[in-house]
Design a protein around this motif. Structure first.
Motif, short mmCIF file in Angstrom:
data_model
loop_
_atom_site.label_atom_id
_atom_site.label_comp_id
_atom_site.label_asym_id
_atom_site.label_seq_id
_atom_site.Cartn_x
_atom_site.Cartn_y
_atom_site.Cartn_z
N ASP A 152 -11.73 43.49 11.06
CA ASP A 152 -11.28 44.32 9.94
C ASP A 152 -9.96 45.02 10.23
N LEU A 153 -9.63 45.19 11.50
CA LEU A 153 -8.41 45.89 11.90
C LEU A 153 -7.60 45.03 12.87
N THR A 154 -6.29 45.10 12.74
CA THR A 154 -5.37 44.40 13.63
C THR A 154 -4.67 45.41 14.52
N PHE A 155 -4.69 45.15 15.82
CA PHE A 155 -4.04 46.03 16.79
C PHE A 155 -2.74 45.35 17.25
N GLU A 156 -1.62 45.87 16.82
CA GLU A 156 -0.32 45.34 17.24
C GLU A 156 0.24 46.24 18.33
N LEU A 157 0.35 45.68 19.54
CA LEU A 157 0.87 46.42 20.68
C LEU A 157 2.38 46.22 20.74
N LEU A 158 3.11 47.31 20.56
CA LEU A 158 4.56 47.26 20.40
C LEU A 158 5.24 47.92 21.60
N PRO A 159 6.07 47.20 22.35
CA PRO A 159 6.84 47.86 23.40
C PRO A 159 7.72 48.95 22.80
N THR A 160 7.56 50.16 23.32
CA THR A 160 8.36 51.31 22.86
C THR A 160 8.88 52.05 24.09
N PRO A 161 9.80 51.44 24.83
CA PRO A 161 10.28 52.04 26.08
C PRO A 161 11.16 53.26 25.81
N GLY A 162 11.40 53.99 26.88
CA GLY A 162 12.26 55.17 26.80
C GLY A 162 11.66 56.31 27.57
N HIS A 163 10.47 56.72 27.18
CA HIS A 163 9.74 57.71 27.98
C HIS A 163 9.47 57.11 29.35
N THR A 164 8.95 55.90 29.37
CA THR A 164 8.83 55.09 30.57
C THR A 164 9.16 53.65 30.19
N PRO A 165 9.54 52.82 31.14
CA PRO A 165 9.91 51.44 30.79
C PRO A 165 8.73 50.59 30.34
#
Length: 305
Positions: A149-162
């Motif tokens: 029922d739900l999709t989990f999209e894992l998005l690289p969001t660097p900056g705070h840590t690589p």
């Protein structure tokens, strides 16, 4: 060793009912999401005991129809040091742990072992049982998990840590920002990280989420924090540019430089800092000074992103 922890389930304040929010002291927030196929824990907190408390809260959902999954947003001690609860011969709750490739590298590093030894010396009651366990499933460019029922999209969001990743669930227009955004502002690691952190904030804003849940913004679930964080770095940039133009900043800053004075941006003028307690004020003031230093160095000559 028996330790009592200030751990609680946060009452639902309007987010989707499939989401559980957990608060440890005022320090850090973590989450669980119950989908048709999976119970997904987002971060494992400071140690296996706290990770087990999260799992206990969702144990009824692990009824044979769902598999347990664990996601690390990044490798910092308050987010991934509970991984041992799920991996290895001594794991109480075996499950795959998913994280960025760089998260695995950080948790296997000598620097992480040094940090753990220091924490164990300072607070043995909290960290004695911690083993540094890296993710068992890693990715680099992003990852999608179909929860039914739900999709989990894992998005690289660097900056705070690589190694930082955020999670986007489009069906309910919800972002789990990790430490890419927080109140009053996220920490930037270095001048080179600064443009990546700001780009990650813009990336999350562009999703146009309805709900955003943060690891370090207790009580907040509005996308307004993303906007406020972007505005903070815009303000730091503007004040640094003004100071550089007026030749108020020396070519090289040292540890004694009063950077708040140099750019005329004292910490007390930063929005959303009034409610911080004494310890938090000291912590975020150091982060404010770090952001100023990073912006000065970046604008003085690092190449653009």
């Amino acid at each position: 060793m028996t330790t009592s922890y200030d751990f609680r389930i946060v009452p639902n304040a309007g987010w989707d009912q499939r989401i559980l929010v957990f608060q440890y002291e005022r320090l850090v927030t973590s989450f669980a999401v119950v989908s048709q196929r999976y119970v997904v824990l987002l971060d494992t907190l400071l140690n296996p005991a706290l990770a087990g408390m999260m799992l206990a809260a969702v144990s009824d959902a692990l009824d044979g129809r769902r598999q347990l999954l664990v996601i690390n947003t990044h490798a910092d001690w308050d987010h991934a040091w509970g991984n041992a609860a799920f991996v290895g011969a001594e794991a109480r709750y075996p499950a795959p742990v998913i994280g960025h490739r760089l998260c695995r590298e950080r948790l296997l590093s000598a620097e992480a072992q040094t940090a753990l030894a220091q924490k164990q010396a300072e607070e043995p009651q909290t960290f004695a049982d911690v083993r540094l366990v890296p993710p068992t499933l890693v990715f680099s460019g992003g990852l999608t998990i179909d929860g039914g029922d739900l999709t989990f999209e894992l998005l690289p969001t660097p900056g705070h840590t690589p190694d930082h990743v955020s999670i986007w669930i489009p069906e309910i227009r919800t972002v789990f920002a990790g430490d890419a955004a927080e109140m009053p502002f996220p920490f930037v690691g270095s001048p080179a990280d600064l443009p990546y952190l700001r780009a990650s904030l813009k990336q999350l804003q562009a999703l146009e989420p309805v709900t955003v849940l943060y690891c370090h913004a207790p009580g907040m679930h509005s996308p307004d924090v993303l906007s406020a964080n972007s505005a903070y770095f815009d303000e730091v940039e503007q004040r640094v540019v003004t100071a550089l133009t007026a030749d108020r900043v020396p070519p090289h800053l040292d540890d004694t430089s009063d950077v708040e004075m140099l750019i005329d941006y004292p910490f007390d003028d930063v929005p959303n800092t009034a409610a911080l307690d004494e310890k938090e004020r000291a912590f975020y003031r150091s982060g404010h000074q770090q952001a100023i230093r990073a912006m000065v160095v970046y604008l003085q000559g690092l190449p653009p992103l």
